[in-house]
Enzyme design. Structure first.
Site, PDB file in Angstrom:
ATOM      1  N   HIS A  55      18.078 -43.656 -49.647  1.00  0.00           N
ATOM      2  CA  HIS A  55      18.105 -43.831 -51.122  1.00  0.00           C
ATOM      3  C   HIS A  55      19.245 -44.949 -51.382  1.00  0.00           C
ATOM      4  O   HIS A  55      20.302 -45.017 -50.584  1.00  0.00           O
ATOM      5  CB  HIS A  55      18.640 -42.422 -51.959  1.00  0.00           C
ATOM      6  CG  HIS A  55      18.369 -42.910 -53.384  1.00  0.00           C
ATOM      7  ND1 HIS A  55      19.530 -43.235 -54.317  1.00  0.00           N
ATOM      8  CD2 HIS A  55      17.228 -42.473 -54.166  1.00  0.00           C
ATOM      9  CE1 HIS A  55      18.815 -43.233 -55.438  1.00  0.00           C
ATOM     10  NE2 HIS A  55      17.433 -42.831 -55.423  1.00  0.00           N
ATOM     11  N   GLY A 102      17.831 -45.508 -62.917  1.00  0.00           N
ATOM     12  CA  GLY A 102      18.988 -44.854 -64.086  1.00  0.00           C
ATOM     13  C   GLY A 102      19.218 -45.793 -64.928  1.00  0.00           C
ATOM     14  O   GLY A 102      20.241 -45.656 -65.844  1.00  0.00           O
ATOM     15  N   ASN A 154      13.685 -36.187 -57.959  1.00  0.00           N
ATOM     16  CA  ASN A 154      15.086 -36.432 -57.331  1.00  0.00           C
ATOM     17  C   ASN A 154      15.919 -35.688 -58.043  1.00  0.00           C
ATOM     18  O   ASN A 154      16.432 -36.612 -59.040  1.00  0.00           O
ATOM     19  CB  ASN A 154      15.099 -37.647 -56.731  1.00  0.00           C
ATOM     20  CG  ASN A 154      16.521 -37.819 -56.015  1.00  0.00           C
ATOM     21  OD1 ASN A 154      17.376 -36.898 -55.563  1.00  0.00           O
ATOM     22  ND2 ASN A 154      16.939 -39.195 -55.881  1.00  0.00           N
ATOM     23  N   TRP A 155      16.706 -34.615 -57.818  1.00  0.00           N
ATOM     24  CA  TRP A 155      17.841 -34.243 -58.743  1.00  0.00           C
ATOM     25  C   TRP A 155      19.071 -34.648 -58.494  1.00  0.00           C
ATOM     26  O   TRP A 155      20.047 -34.310 -59.366  1.00  0.00           O
ATOM     27  CB  TRP A 155      17.629 -32.649 -58.816  1.00  0.00           C
ATOM     28  CG  TRP A 155      16.630 -32.010 -59.225  1.00  0.00           C
ATOM     29  CD1 TRP A 155      15.776 -32.473 -60.410  1.00  0.00           C
ATOM     30  CD2 TRP A 155      16.292 -30.613 -59.396  1.00  0.00           C
ATOM     31  NE1 TRP A 155      14.912 -31.674 -60.687  1.00  0.00           N
ATOM     32  CE2 TRP A 155      15.324 -30.214 -60.256  1.00  0.00           C
ATOM     33  CE3 TRP A 155      16.748 -29.358 -58.813  1.00  0.00           C
ATOM     34  CZ2 TRP A 155      14.375 -28.959 -60.482  1.00  0.00           C
ATOM     35  CZ3 TRP A 155      16.036 -28.051 -58.956  1.00  0.00           C
ATOM     36  CH2 TRP A 155      15.200 -27.839 -59.841  1.00  0.00           C
ATOM     37  N   GLY A 185      14.030 -39.838 -61.002  1.00  0.00           N
ATOM     38  CA  GLY A 185      15.370 -39.306 -60.948  1.00  0.00           C
ATOM     39  C   GLY A 185      15.764 -38.567 -62.451  1.00  0.00           C
ATOM     40  O   GLY A 185      15.158 -37.523 -62.582  1.00  0.00           O
ATOM     41  N   GLY A 186      16.230 -39.232 -63.017  1.00  0.00           N
ATOM     42  CA  GLY A 186      16.797 -38.683 -64.435  1.00  0.00           C
ATOM     43  C   GLY A 186      15.693 -37.858 -64.950  1.00  0.00           C
ATOM     44  O   GLY A 186      16.053 -36.701 -65.685  1.00  0.00           O
ATOM     45  N   GLU A 213      11.936 -48.585 -54.624  1.00  0.00           N
ATOM     46  CA  GLU A 213      12.735 -48.502 -55.975  1.00  0.00           C
ATOM     47  C   GLU A 213      13.731 -49.580 -55.953  1.00  0.00           C
ATOM     48  O   GLU A 213      14.931 -49.937 -55.387  1.00  0.00           O
ATOM     49  CB  GLU A 213      13.736 -47.154 -55.561  1.00  0.00           C
ATOM     50  CG  GLU A 213      13.022 -45.963 -55.492  1.00  0.00           C
ATOM     51  CD  GLU A 213      13.627 -44.845 -55.971  1.00  0.00           C
ATOM     52  OE1 GLU A 213      13.441 -43.956 -56.893  1.00  0.00           O
ATOM     53  OE2 GLU A 213      14.870 -44.484 -55.024  1.00  0.00           O
ATOM     54  N   GLU A 273      21.552 -45.242 -53.595  1.00  0.00           N
ATOM     55  CA  GLU A 273      22.661 -44.672 -53.732  1.00  0.00           C
ATOM     56  C   GLU A 273      23.498 -44.388 -52.213  1.00  0.00           C
ATOM     57  O   GLU A 273      24.748 -44.373 -52.086  1.00  0.00           O
ATOM     58  CB  GLU A 273      22.610 -43.390 -54.658  1.00  0.00           C
ATOM     59  CG  GLU A 273      22.713 -43.556 -56.104  1.00  0.00           C
ATOM     60  CD  GLU A 273      21.779 -42.666 -56.747  1.00  0.00           C
ATOM     61  OE1 GLU A 273      21.659 -41.506 -56.412  1.00  0.00           O
ATOM     62  OE2 GLU A 273      21.129 -42.983 -57.930  1.00  0.00           O
ATOM     63  N   SER A 304      13.646 -45.420 -63.314  1.00  0.00           N
ATOM     64  CA  SER A 304      13.331 -45.286 -64.572  1.00  0.00           C
ATOM     65  C   SER A 304      11.787 -44.850 -65.206  1.00  0.00           C
ATOM     66  O   SER A 304      11.359 -45.456 -66.122  1.00  0.00           O
ATOM     67  CB  SER A 304      13.865 -46.489 -65.550  1.00  0.00           C
ATOM     68  OG  SER A 304      15.223 -46.598 -65.377  1.00  0.00           O
TER      69      SER A 304
HETATM   70  P1  PGA Z   1      15.619 -42.669 -62.292  1.00  0.00           P
HETATM   71  O1  PGA Z   1      16.179 -42.428 -60.750  1.00  0.00           O
HETATM   72  O2  PGA Z   1      14.280 -42.267 -62.423  1.00  0.00           O
HETATM   73  O3  PGA Z   1      16.725 -42.156 -62.893  1.00  0.00           O
HETATM   74  O4  PGA Z   1      15.911 -44.358 -62.329  1.00  0.00           O
HETATM   75  C1  PGA Z   1      15.130 -42.699 -59.715  1.00  0.00           C
HETATM   76  C2  PGA Z   1      15.947 -42.622 -58.191  1.00  0.00           C
HETATM   77  O5  PGA Z   1      16.972 -42.664 -58.017  1.00  0.00           O
HETATM   78  O6  PGA Z   1      15.099 -42.004 -57.522  1.00  0.00           O
END
Ligand code: PGA
Length: 253
Positions: A95, A173, A10-11, A234-235, A167, A97, A213
């Site tokens: 998500h 993150g 997931n960019w 993500g990251g 998640e 966010e 993470s």
């Molecule tokens: P992360 O993000 O791997 O940076 O913790 C995961 C995500 O938000 O899907």
């Protein structure tokens, strides 16, 4: 038998078109023999060019969000049919966010899930608890509500086409991954609850991904767990080397 693992990057709001294309070009030849599914949720502007570049490769391109309407007066929104036309095959929905920053509700996410299925996009539905909810022992209650409300009115047949991504918000993150014991316990709980709602076959077949993470170091131990069928990254998906290592470390686990 364990399912074929699914590794989803997931960019988020990162990478311009040229950088996205460079990434795909380098990644594709490295993973031709890897027996895992590799998906990348790229920014809207990169969907069309990257889906073209990913043709005849193992990489599947998708989006990170969409609106629940088919079309209409929704300034700034994007429709599933537009994503599909651009080359997306899946879409991340709900998500944390989107839930936290843009105040998306379970009801809205449910409508998006329905629309994505109608528009032939595979939904990856994200669920997860906050740190506060976890500390108050409310994780199971919160997840049940998210699952029930986000999958409301979805048929048994359709549910099997949806991927669930668990998640924990406190692990996104932050570098603080859930312990494997905790992650597996929650995944098992989610599967049990899906069984209650949709029956055993559906619960057995549905993919439950872990996100928060994920790194090249922790991916194999996470995937070794019985109820973890893949990861949402993500990251660590932004850097070619680390994403490639995650994929390679998932093979044969
Ligand atoms: P992360 O993000 O791997 O940076 O913790 C995961 C995500 O938000 O899907």
């Amino acid at each position: 038998m364990k399912k074929k693992y699914m590794i989803v990057g997931n960019w988020k709001m990162n990478k311009l078109i040229e950088e996205s294309l460079g990434f795909i070009k380098k990644l594709a030849p490295e993973i031709t023999d890897c027996d895992v599914d590799v998906l990348l949720a790229v920014p809207f502007t990169s969907i069309h060019p990257t889906s073209k570049a990913a043709e005849k490769t193992k990489i599947i391109i998708g989006a990170q969000n969409m609106n629940d309407a088919r079309k209409g007066a929704f300034t700034g929104e994007i429709a599933g049919i537009m994503l599909e036309e651009a080359g997306a095959e899946f879409v991340i929905l709900g998500h944390s966010e989107r839930r936290q920053i843009f105040h998306e509700t379970n009801d809205f996410i449910n409508k998006k899930v329905e629309r994505a299925l109608q528009d032939d996009l595979m939904p990856i539905l994200c669920i997860g608890e906050t740190k506060e909810e976890k500390d108050k022992n409310k994780t199971e209650e919160v997840l049940k509500k998210q699952i029930k409300e986000c999958l409301d009115k979805i048929s048994k047949e359709d549910v099997e086409n949806i991927k669930i991504a668990y998640e924990p918000i406190w692990a996104i993150g932050t570098g603080e991954t859930a312990t494997v014991v905790y992650a597996e316990k929650i995944h098992k709980f989610i599967r049990e609850y899906l069984k209650q709602l949709f029956g055993k076959k559906c619960a057995d077949n549905i993919y439950i991904l872990y996100g928060g993470s994920v790194t090249p170091e922790n991916v194999s131990i996470l995937l070794k767990q019985k109820d973890i069928d893949g990861v949402l990254v993500g990251g660590a998906s932004l850097d070619l080397e680390s994403f490639l290592e995650i994929i390679k470390n998932s093979v044969g686990v």
